[in-house]
Design a protein around this motif. Sequence first.
Motif, PDB file in Angstrom:
ATOM      1  N   ARG A 181      59.302  69.878 109.204  1.00  0.00           N
ATOM      2  CA  ARG A 181      60.547  70.007 109.971  1.00  0.00           C
ATOM      3  C   ARG A 181      61.510  70.973 109.279  1.00  0.00           C
ATOM      4  NH1 ARG A 181      59.918  64.497 109.763  1.00  0.00           N
ATOM      5  NH2 ARG A 181      61.897  64.154 108.663  1.00  0.00           N
ATOM      6  N   GLN A 182      61.511  70.968 107.960  1.00  0.00           N
ATOM      7  CA  GLN A 182      62.384  71.900 107.244  1.00  0.00           C
ATOM      8  C   GLN A 182      61.921  73.339 107.439  1.00  0.00           C
ATOM      9  OE1 GLN A 182      63.200  70.665 103.230  1.00  0.00           O
ATOM     10  NE2 GLN A 182      64.251  72.578 102.697  1.00  0.00           N
ATOM     11  N   LEU A 183      60.594  73.562 107.478  1.00  0.00           N
ATOM     12  CA  LEU A 183      60.061  74.895 107.754  1.00  0.00           C
ATOM     13  C   LEU A 183      60.512  75.375 109.131  1.00  0.00           C
ATOM     14  CD1 LEU A 183      58.073  77.289 107.181  1.00  0.00           C
ATOM     15  CD2 LEU A 183      56.291  75.874 108.261  1.00  0.00           C
ATOM     16  N   SER A 221      53.123  78.728  87.774  1.00  0.00           N
ATOM     17  CA  SER A 221      54.002  79.796  88.245  1.00  0.00           C
ATOM     18  C   SER A 221      54.684  79.340  89.519  1.00  0.00           C
ATOM     19  CB  SER A 221      53.229  81.095  88.504  1.00  0.00           C
ATOM     20  OG  SER A 221      54.083  82.086  89.046  1.00  0.00           O
ATOM     21  N   ASP A 222      55.960  79.616  89.630  1.00  0.00           N
ATOM     22  CA  ASP A 222      56.685  79.286  90.851  1.00  0.00           C
ATOM     23  C   ASP A 222      56.900  80.524  91.703  1.00  0.00           C
ATOM     24  OD1 ASP A 222      58.427  80.579  89.205  1.00  0.00           O
ATOM     25  OD2 ASP A 222      60.060  79.124  89.391  1.00  0.00           O
ATOM     26  N   TYR A 267      57.904  81.349 102.163  1.00  0.00           N
ATOM     27  CA  TYR A 267      58.931  80.298 102.165  1.00  0.00           C
ATOM     28  C   TYR A 267      58.284  78.915 102.129  1.00  0.00           C
ATOM     29  CZ  TYR A 267      62.634  77.210 103.774  1.00  0.00           C
ATOM     30  OH  TYR A 267      63.536  76.172 103.873  1.00  0.00           O
ATOM     31  N   ARG A 268      57.227  78.718 102.919  1.00  0.00           N
ATOM     32  CA  ARG A 268      56.586  77.401 102.960  1.00  0.00           C
ATOM     33  C   ARG A 268      55.980  77.038 101.605  1.00  0.00           C
ATOM     34  NH1 ARG A 268      52.156  75.096 107.414  1.00  0.00           N
ATOM     35  NH2 ARG A 268      52.234  72.934 106.638  1.00  0.00           N
ATOM     36  N   ALA A 269      55.397  78.012 100.942  1.00  0.00           N
ATOM     37  CA  ALA A 269      54.813  77.741  99.628  1.00  0.00           C
ATOM     38  C   ALA A 269      55.888  77.290  98.636  1.00  0.00           C
ATOM     39  CB  ALA A 269      54.101  78.985  99.109  1.00  0.00           C
ATOM     40  N   ARG A 270      57.028  77.949  98.668  1.00  0.00           N
ATOM     41  CA  ARG A 270      58.116  77.548  97.775  1.00  0.00           C
ATOM     42  C   ARG A 270      58.652  76.173  98.154  1.00  0.00           C
ATOM     43  NH1 ARG A 270      62.609  81.631  98.197  1.00  0.00           N
ATOM     44  NH2 ARG A 270      63.348  80.299  99.888  1.00  0.00           N
ATOM     45  N   GLU A 300      57.029  73.674  99.650  1.00  0.00           N
ATOM     46  CA  GLU A 300      56.087  72.597  99.350  1.00  0.00           C
ATOM     47  C   GLU A 300      55.512  72.693  97.935  1.00  0.00           C
ATOM     48  OE1 GLU A 300      53.646  71.038 102.362  1.00  0.00           O
ATOM     49  OE2 GLU A 300      54.430  72.356 103.934  1.00  0.00           O
ATOM     50  N   LYS A 301      56.037  73.676  97.154  1.00  0.00           N
ATOM     51  CA  LYS A 301      55.645  73.828  95.743  1.00  0.00           C
ATOM     52  C   LYS A 301      54.129  73.972  95.592  1.00  0.00           C
ATOM     53  CE  LYS A 301      59.671  71.443  93.813  1.00  0.00           C
ATOM     54  NZ  LYS A 301      60.443  71.473  95.088  1.00  0.00           N
ATOM     55  N   VAL A 302      53.566  74.901  96.384  1.00  0.00           N
ATOM     56  CA  VAL A 302      52.142  75.215  96.289  1.00  0.00           C
ATOM     57  C   VAL A 302      52.003  76.713  96.074  1.00  0.00           C
ATOM     58  CG1 VAL A 302      51.518  73.278  97.772  1.00  0.00           C
ATOM     59  CG2 VAL A 302      51.841  75.548  98.780  1.00  0.00           C
ATOM     60  N   PRO A 303      50.906  77.169  95.460  1.00  0.00           N
ATOM     61  CA  PRO A 303      50.723  78.613  95.266  1.00  0.00           C
ATOM     62  C   PRO A 303      50.427  79.332  96.572  1.00  0.00           C
ATOM     63  CG  PRO A 303      48.803  77.397  94.465  1.00  0.00           C
ATOM     64  CD  PRO A 303      49.845  76.376  94.815  1.00  0.00           C
ATOM     65  N   VAL A 304      50.894  80.571  96.683  1.00  0.00           N
ATOM     66  CA  VAL A 304      50.580  81.424  97.826  1.00  0.00           C
ATOM     67  C   VAL A 304      50.061  82.747  97.287  1.00  0.00           C
ATOM     68  CG1 VAL A 304      52.980  82.237  97.984  1.00  0.00           C
ATOM     69  CG2 VAL A 304      51.440  82.524  99.939  1.00  0.00           C
ATOM     70  N   VAL A 305      48.955  83.211  97.849  1.00  0.00           N
ATOM     71  CA  VAL A 305      48.328  84.463  97.436  1.00  0.00           C
ATOM     72  C   VAL A 305      48.400  85.440  98.603  1.00  0.00           C
ATOM     73  CG1 VAL A 305      46.250  85.577  96.555  1.00  0.00           C
ATOM     74  CG2 VAL A 305      46.757  83.210  95.922  1.00  0.00           C
ATOM     75  N   LEU A 306      49.072  86.564  98.404  1.00  0.00           N
ATOM     76  CA  LEU A 306      49.137  87.639  99.391  1.00  0.00           C
ATOM     77  C   LEU A 306      48.163  88.721  98.950  1.00  0.00           C
ATOM     78  CD1 LEU A 306      53.040  87.961  99.637  1.00  0.00           C
ATOM     79  CD2 LEU A 306      51.554  86.386 100.894  1.00  0.00           C
ATOM     80  N   GLY A 307      47.171  89.020  99.772  1.00  0.00           N
ATOM     81  CA  GLY A 307      46.148  89.973  99.368  1.00  0.00           C
ATOM     82  C   GLY A 307      46.160  91.226 100.204  1.00  0.00           C
ATOM     83  N   SER A 308      45.976  92.390  99.558  1.00  0.00           N
ATOM     84  CA  SER A 308      45.903  93.647 100.293  1.00  0.00           C
ATOM     85  C   SER A 308      45.503  94.773  99.354  1.00  0.00           C
ATOM     86  CB  SER A 308      47.250  93.978 100.941  1.00  0.00           C
ATOM     87  OG  SER A 308      47.199  95.228 101.592  1.00  0.00           O
ATOM     88  N   ALA A 309      44.807  95.763  99.916  1.00  0.00           N
ATOM     89  CA  ALA A 309      44.568  97.000  99.171  1.00  0.00           C
ATOM     90  C   ALA A 309      45.761  97.928  99.281  1.00  0.00           C
ATOM     91  CB  ALA A 309      43.314  97.696  99.709  1.00  0.00           C
TER      92      ALA A 309
END
Length: 705
Positions: free
Chosen positions: A94-96, A171-172, A299-302, A304-313
């Motif tokens: 709900r906060q998201l 890491s945060d 934002y959701r990762a922060r 819920e305090k979970v890691p988020v990986v953004l991948g790209s070349a």
Amino acid sequence: MTPSLSDHPTPVAACRVGVVVEAPQHSGLLGPLDYLCPEPLEPGTVVRVPLGRRVVTGVVWDEGDTSSDALDDSQLKPVAEVLHGLPPLSAAWRQLIQFAAGYYQRSLGEMTLMVLPPELRQLDETQWGRRLKRLDKAVAKGPEGESGEAQALPDLTEQQAQALEALAGPSDKPFLLWGSTGSGKTEVYLRQAQRALDDGQQVLMMVPEINLTPQLEERVAARFAGRHIVSLHSGLTPAQRLRNWLMAHTGHADLVLGTRLSVFASMPRLGLIVVDEEHDPSYKQQDGARYSARDLAVYRARLEKVPVVLGSATPSLESWHNALPASEGGAGRYVRLAMPARVGDGIMPTVRVLDLTRVPKPLPGRSAPPLADELLQAIAQRIERGEQSLVLLNRRGYAPVLHCSDCGWKSGCPHCSAWRVFHKVDRTLRCHHCGFTERVPHACPDCGNQDIAPVGRGTERLEEQLAEVLPQARMGRIDADVTKHKGALEAQLASVHAGEVDVLVGTQMVAKGHDFRRITLVAAVNPDSALFASDFRAAERQFALLMQAAGRAGRDAQVAGHSEMWIQTWHPTHPLYAALRRYDYAAFAAQQLREREMASLPPYASLAMLRAEGKTQEAAQHFLNRAAELAQDLAGEAIVLYPPVPTPIQRVANVERAQMMIESANRLALQRFLQSAQALWLDEAQKNRRSGLIRWAVDVDPLAI
């Protein structure tokens, strides 16, 4: 332990509850409505409530978020039904939603109901009970692919091992996995996902487009046999989407694969978010609630305090700037993990820039060949060796326009300020904006001349021309026209992988994500159109597209040594091509960031676009001018309001479109301004309905201007 579908939430709330229901931003209904209920309901409970003459689906919101405190109970309507057996939507979810609604200037109810499965919004309590029984049976069966012997994992490269070591540490900050095409980013995703699954958590893996999802599904299913894996994207039937969403919401799905809408998937045990090809513009919704799924994932990762990986070349310049340390002029908000080398002995193809200014012109009366002779010879050599070539032209159809040489008539769309594209396969002129389609006329509609000819080249015409000059080649084509029927894309890709195609012609659909093992040559036919576009992001998108296209060649180490990327261009000395020849994304990004900083463009400023549509261009621009006048006092020195202008494609489906750019160096100041101005603009819009205004919307962080 995952919750049982039959569990009933413990009542904790009062009998007067606030419920958010679907209502557009312009309705003026921004928050929850108060209702009475016979029993206390927990926030997040899905209910059916009366709204006017209808009964609609809503979600019980948090205490204190009420819209009608001044009303007594006798003035309130009761909740009609409660969807018992459905666990409440969590406080984090709900906060998201609340953040997304506020940031992207939409109503809370619109955002909430938009992201729930359509079928969930239509079920009453009786229908809901039947769905629960079906889902209980599906859960009882277990995963489709039962676990057997552990799959042998590929050896990690040194760069992959270093990236996984960094991901394992505390890491945060979000992680930006910057890896060249073929460097093994997917393997890093899968290893990190395994860690989360081993800890009893759920994993969300996002891809930009539906056509990339089945390919990733196969790889994920093979790696995580015996796990519940579901997908969420618009290609699913309503029943499939509801079932998969429920699997995620109840915690039974271990891994969710999806496109941008999956960022809102309710996942009670979320432990990892992966955003593959994070630079892709498909992550930005272009109508309705214009949200960015990539930014919401961060934002959701922060939250819920979970890691988020953004991948790209080729990361977006915003992400690249966030990953640069302050000492290099960046924001230092992300952790950058670099993987520049390909797996194994693979190397990126050699980039060859073919200068079209030096190519001999065709003799009078003869048309120019589809490709320069030098490039055609290179493709012919690949065919002789049993290798494949990919020819990229980001324009579907046979020709962009039909033209009469006598009177100058062109195949314009009567409903749009755009040309209708000639499609030879069904002899139609088709507008790619409004869909208006007609048969090709036998003669010019204006002067009767029967000699009307196609101008320019699309993928359909390019395939035909290449078949003429390369008669020994087996041709294939992948674009939106060829793959519009279900299963067509998979069939075309299967024929390429099976070696049944020598030369593949395609649009950007084939330039990213696909693992073509036999392709050793990629050619970009018409890449210059984006170099001088008015949109400041055009060069960034073009570099990403060409880099991704180059990555389709030489993915097999046995052929990597002689793989090539050819670029036909009239501007061989352009800095974009110079950076591409070296695969130097860092240099290209540095140059682009310098230009944007001087021009006060993102990421050094925040933008919003106020868009209006009207029966006439005057009506649309009148509303925007009045909106600027009304909000001028709110703007102050922190906000810049630019004059309204027509959109690049001014008219679509007989609706005129205009836009006004709003800029600020301070993101928070821009948000406060938009929130304050919304009420003024809403009142003004109501007054302009009779004068021809059709609709208006705010686009925060627009991708195109």
